[in-house]
Design an enzyme around this catalytic site. Structure first.
Site, PDB file in Angstrom:
ATOM      1  N   GLU A 177       0.799  -1.236   0.000  1.00 10.71           N
ATOM      2  CA  GLU A 177       0.000   0.000   0.000  1.00 10.71           C
ATOM      3  C   GLU A 177       0.831   1.287   0.000  1.00 10.71           C
ATOM      4  O   GLU A 177       0.555   2.212   0.757  1.00 10.71           O
ATOM      5  CB  GLU A 177      -0.963  -0.006   1.191  1.00 10.71           C
ATOM      6  N   GLU A 292      -6.260 -10.839  -1.363  1.00 12.27           N
ATOM      7  CA  GLU A 292      -7.038 -10.659  -0.118  1.00 12.27           C
ATOM      8  C   GLU A 292      -8.532 -10.569  -0.400  1.00 12.27           C
ATOM      9  O   GLU A 292      -9.246  -9.767   0.212  1.00 12.27           O
ATOM     10  CB  GLU A 292      -6.591  -9.381   0.619  1.00 12.27           C
TER      11      GLU A 292
HETATM   12  C1  XIL Z   1      -6.302  -6.421   8.339  1.00  8.60           C
HETATM   13  C2  XIL Z   1      -6.631  -7.610   9.243  1.00  8.60           C
HETATM   14  O1  XIL Z   1      -7.535  -8.438   8.575  1.00  8.60           O
HETATM   15  C3  XIL Z   1      -7.228  -7.119  10.544  1.00  8.60           C
HETATM   16  O2  XIL Z   1      -7.400  -8.201  11.444  1.00  8.60           O
HETATM   17  C4  XIL Z   1      -6.347  -6.049  11.173  1.00  8.60           C
HETATM   18  O3  XIL Z   1      -7.002  -5.526  12.318  1.00  8.60           O
HETATM   19  C5  XIL Z   1      -6.076  -4.928  10.188  1.00  8.60           C
HETATM   20  O4  XIL Z   1      -5.490  -5.481   9.006  1.00  8.60           O
HETATM   21  N1  XIL Z   1      -5.044  -4.765   3.680  1.00  8.60           N
HETATM   22  C6  XIL Z   1      -4.012  -5.545   4.144  1.00  8.60           C
HETATM   23  C7  XIL Z   1      -4.225  -6.427   5.311  1.00  8.60           C
HETATM   24  O5  XIL Z   1      -2.946  -5.576   3.510  1.00  8.60           O
HETATM   25  O6  XIL Z   1      -3.063  -6.608   6.065  1.00  8.60           O
HETATM   26  C8  XIL Z   1      -5.346  -5.925   6.189  1.00  8.60           C
HETATM   27  O7  XIL Z   1      -5.581  -6.886   7.214  1.00  8.60           O
HETATM   28  C9  XIL Z   1      -6.585  -5.663   5.369  1.00  8.60           C
HETATM   29  C10 XIL Z   1      -6.328  -4.606   4.323  1.00  8.60           C
END
Ligand code: XIL
Length: 429
Positions: A177, A292
């Site tokens: 990101e 994701e």
């Molecule tokens: C999220 C997790 O799912 C949560 O449990 C945590 O509180 C915050 O992070 N993008 C990403 C992930 O790259 O690491 C994130 O994961 C969701 C968005």
């Protein structure tokens, strides 16, 4: 190849993938009380393997009943589902800085080690997530990190973490990101702590350190909100592509991009812009991973049937489109069961449903029953990866605009120079 032969080959590959599931859990495997059997050769893992798409999910290592001790029914169902369904795992949180680095001088590898041991026992691959991100940094970070020590802090972290698991990682999200147009920089980069401390070169530093620590992992740039054809996401996608082009042109080791794919059930749908990005990075020799995926229904009115149908439809159309692209090599959902999705844990305006009911964004519901999304994913995997002679009807065959044209990015300094055919940057790069 005849359709029959192709189907037979595919079936034997599925059977081979299913046979890999080791006895540890196979002895304890049980079919669902009612409904179709979704395990073994009927699993997402086996269908993905047969189609050449590494399929898996994010996991919480603490819930994996690895020792098969006195686990709760939830941990037992979770473990069984992850072992059956996933050919690749990624830690949802356990490998982020905040989890691995309790203090500046200590590491906690216990949950991550458990994940790797589990994956080895079940012949699953592992993605590393992540080595460098602006979020989930430890509390000590802001008082310890300075402009003088940040580069060595980052390098040492990468050496230690990527070095520890070297040779066992399919792909590392090296930088997560890093593009954020709202910060109004001409290069589109996020004004993250890393950028403030090191400058834009932190990205190259991270990739170079990761390549040294683990030469076998596919080094990945991972980002979100680059899936839609809205003006905002089109602009962000353009800057991601420019960033990747800059890295490649400068000879920085990067082998893949991750498209997070946290999608919404309502609103605009992904389209030709995303396909263009996938094809552009293919031209650079990079792979693409859907890293994701989940489907958020916070703006969708209606009961669980309405929710399930909408979520399944998004998986179907999205995977139908992206999996038809041959350089899309992996697909992971962000969790496997609605019982443990972040969308039910984080109580924010962007997660709470109109009627207050729980989200159902994943292939298994709160009771570990397969949802319509499960079947949509499985059939999308089966149908999108047809042999080249049978192009998928789901993918737009003639994108409206030239897919290889550079993106017009407001405020962009221009398209990055292309690498020479031998991979070395142009002298002016
Ligand atoms: C999220 C997790 O799912 C949560 O449990 C945590 O509180 C915050 O992070 N993008 C990403 C992930 O790259 O690491 C994130 O994961 C969701 C968005």
């Amino acid at each position: 190849m005849s359709r029959l032969l192709w189907t037979r080959r595919r079936f034997s590959r599925m059977a081979a993938a299913a046979a890999l599931c080791p006895p540890l859990l196979a002895e304890r495997r049980f079919a669902p009380a009612s409904g179709p059997d979704v395990n073994g050769p009927n699993s997402l893992r086996a269908h993905g393997a047969a189609a050449g798409v590494l399929t898996g999910c994010a996991v919480v290592p603490e819930l994996l009943d690895f020792d098969q001790g006195n686990a709760s029914p939830d941990a037992e169902a979770y473990t069984r589902t992850v072992a059956e369904q996933a050919g690749i795992l990624v830690a949802e949180n356990a490998m982020k800085w905040s989890s691995l680095r309790p203090t500046a001088s200590t590491y906690n590898f216990t949950p991550a080690d458990k994940l790797f041991a589990f994956a080895a026992a079940y012949q699953q691959q592992v993605r590393g997530h992540n080595l460098c991100w602006h979020e989930q940094l430890p509390a000590w970070f802001s008082s310890v990190a300075t402009k003088d020590n940040a580069a060595s802090l980052l390098t040492q972290h990468i050496q230690t973490v990527a070095g520890r698991y070297a040779g066992r990682v399919h792909s590392w999200d090296v930088v997560n990101e890093a593009v954020y147009l709202q910060d109004s920089r001409p290069d589109g980069l996020r004004n993250s702590p890393w950028l403030q401390l090191i400058g834009p070169s932190y990205i190259e530093l991270a990739f170079t350190a990761a390549a040294k620590a683990d030469p076998h992992a596919k080094l990945t740039y991972n980002d979100y909100d680059i899936e839609l054809d809205t003006p905002e996401q089109t602009a962000k996608r353009g800057q991601v592509l420019l960033l990747v082009r800059r890295l490649v042109a400068r000879g920085i080791p990067i082998q893949a991009i991750g498209i997070q794919s946290h999608l919404q059930a309502t609103g605009p749908k992904p389209g030709s812009g995303l396909l263009s990005l996938i094809r552009e990075v293919a031209k650079l020799g990079l792979e693409v991973y859907i890293t994701e995926m989940d489907v958020n229904t916070h703006q969708l009115e209606g009961g669980s049937d309405v929710q399930d149908a909408a979520v399944a439809e998004v998986y179907k159309s999205y995977l139908g489109m992206v999996l038809a692209e041959p350089n899309v090599k992996a697909f992971l959902t962000w969790g496997i069961t609605d019982a443990h999705t972040w969308l039910n844990q984080i109580r924010q305006p962007w997660t709470i449903r109109p009627d207050g009911s729980r989200q159902r964004p994943l292939p298994f519901d709160d009771e570990y029953r397969p949802t319509p999304a499960f079947f949509a994913i499985r059939s999308a995997i089966d149908t999108a990866r047809r042999p080249v002679s049978q192009p998928s009807s789901n993918a737009p065959q003639q994108p409206v605009s030239d897919p290889y044209a550079p993106f017009a990015v407001p405020g962009s300094p221009g398209t990055a120079p292309q690498p020479r055919p031998d991979g070395t940057p142009k002298p002016d790069a």
